[in-house]
Motif scaffolding. Structure first.
Motif, short mmCIF file in Angstrom:
data_model
loop_
_atom_site.label_atom_id
_atom_site.label_comp_id
_atom_site.label_asym_id
_atom_site.label_seq_id
_atom_site.Cartn_x
_atom_site.Cartn_y
_atom_site.Cartn_z
N GLU A 153 61.37 -33.82 -26.85
CA GLU A 153 62.76 -33.74 -26.43
C GLU A 153 63.44 -35.11 -26.52
OE1 GLU A 153 63.10 -32.39 -22.39
OE2 GLU A 153 61.66 -33.82 -21.67
N LEU A 154 64.75 -35.06 -26.71
CA LEU A 154 65.54 -36.28 -26.76
C LEU A 154 65.93 -36.68 -25.34
CD1 LEU A 154 67.77 -35.37 -29.77
CD2 LEU A 154 66.17 -37.26 -29.67
N ILE A 155 65.80 -37.96 -25.02
CA ILE A 155 66.10 -38.46 -23.69
C ILE A 155 67.02 -39.67 -23.83
CG2 ILE A 155 65.17 -39.40 -21.55
CD1 ILE A 155 62.48 -38.10 -22.36
N ILE A 156 68.12 -39.66 -23.06
CA ILE A 156 68.98 -40.84 -23.04
C ILE A 156 68.37 -41.80 -22.03
CG2 ILE A 156 71.25 -41.72 -22.39
CD1 ILE A 156 72.46 -39.25 -23.54
N SER A 157 68.08 -43.00 -22.48
CA SER A 157 67.43 -44.01 -21.64
C SER A 157 68.33 -44.38 -20.47
CB SER A 157 67.14 -45.25 -22.46
OG SER A 157 66.74 -46.30 -21.62
N PRO A 158 67.76 -44.47 -19.26
CA PRO A 158 68.57 -44.88 -18.11
C PRO A 158 68.76 -46.39 -18.02
CG PRO A 158 66.34 -44.38 -17.41
CD PRO A 158 66.41 -44.07 -18.88
N SER A 159 68.27 -47.14 -19.00
CA SER A 159 68.41 -48.61 -18.99
C SER A 159 69.77 -49.01 -19.54
CB SER A 159 67.31 -49.25 -19.83
OG SER A 159 66.05 -48.88 -19.35
N ILE A 160 70.80 -48.84 -18.71
CA ILE A 160 72.17 -49.08 -19.12
C ILE A 160 72.65 -50.38 -18.50
CG2 ILE A 160 74.52 -48.17 -18.97
CD1 ILE A 160 73.20 -45.37 -18.80
N THR A 161 73.44 -51.16 -19.23
CA THR A 161 73.98 -52.40 -18.69
C THR A 161 75.51 -52.33 -18.67
OG1 THR A 161 74.06 -53.49 -20.85
CG2 THR A 161 72.04 -53.76 -19.55
N ALA A 162 76.09 -53.15 -17.81
CA ALA A 162 77.55 -53.30 -17.76
C ALA A 162 77.86 -54.78 -17.64
CB ALA A 162 78.13 -52.53 -16.57
N GLN A 163 78.85 -55.25 -18.39
CA GLN A 163 79.24 -56.64 -18.31
C GLN A 163 80.70 -56.81 -18.63
OE1 GLN A 163 76.60 -58.54 -21.06
NE2 GLN A 163 77.91 -58.18 -22.81
N VAL A 164 81.31 -57.83 -18.04
CA VAL A 164 82.70 -58.16 -18.33
C VAL A 164 82.74 -58.85 -19.68
CG1 VAL A 164 84.68 -59.53 -17.57
CG2 VAL A 164 83.23 -58.38 -15.88
N VAL A 165 83.66 -58.43 -20.53
CA VAL A 165 83.80 -59.01 -21.87
C VAL A 165 85.23 -59.50 -22.05
CG1 VAL A 165 81.97 -57.64 -22.92
CG2 VAL A 165 84.30 -56.75 -22.89
N SER A 166 85.42 -60.43 -22.99
CA SER A 166 86.78 -60.90 -23.23
C SER A 166 87.37 -60.25 -24.45
CB SER A 166 86.84 -62.40 -23.38
OG SER A 166 85.66 -63.00 -23.74
#
Length: 166
Positions: A153-166
């Motif tokens: 099965e296909l699994i979306i990895s829960p290792s997600i990041t968020a960062q402020v970008v310019s």
């Protein structure tokens, strides 16, 4: 009588300007983008978001969730950042973004496969935090690292990041 009307009119104008200034200086603006790193395979990933919130940290270390979106919005994850949401939020320090995904579909060579989303709920730390001042604007990029194929099965990895970008 005429003087009273002018005085009341002046008070209304001053009050309206005061409210506009308060709103401007107490609100910031955030644009939230999403992206997925380029894949060597020919796949397309479609994700349906059902809620998005930001966690605001108060001066005493406590905070609360500011709900930005409740509904249903399907977007394609691509290597080019896609605008997911644009919103006005109270000025302050933010350290996490929370969102739910109701479904994800991966298209491989024209065939659609439903991806498994562990829990469907993501609480993502914003790397370095995000500070919004009144009248300021920031861009926040949420990166989905990859989709994995495991045990058929296909699994979306829960290792997600968020960062402020310019």
């Amino acid at each position: 009588m005429r003087t009273s009307i002018l005085v009341v009119g002046a008070i209304v104008v001053v009050a309206a300007l005061g409210l506009l200034a308060y709103y401007y200086f107490s609100q910031g603006h955030v644009d939230i983008y999403i992206s997925d790193p380029p894949s060597p395979q020919r796949i397309a990933i479609y994700v349906t978001f059902t809620s998005i919130a930001l966690h605001r940290v108060n001066a005493n270390g406590t905070g609360g969730w500011i709900v930005l979106f409740n509904g249903s919005r399907t977007v394609e994850l691509t290597s080019t950042p896609q605008l997911l949401l644009s919103a006005s939020v109270p000025a302050g320090e933010y350290n996490e973004v929370f969102f739910t995904i109701s479904e994800a579909t991966v298209q491989i060579d024209g065939s659609n496969i439903t991806a498994r989303i562990p829990s469907g709920v993501f609480k993502v730390h914003i790397i370095g935090g995000m500070r919004l001042n009144g009248g300021s604007s920031e861009k926040l990029l949420i990166s989905f690292p990859h989709v994995v194929f495991h045990d058929g099965e296909l699994i979306i990895s829960p290792s997600i990041t968020a960062q402020v970008v310019s």
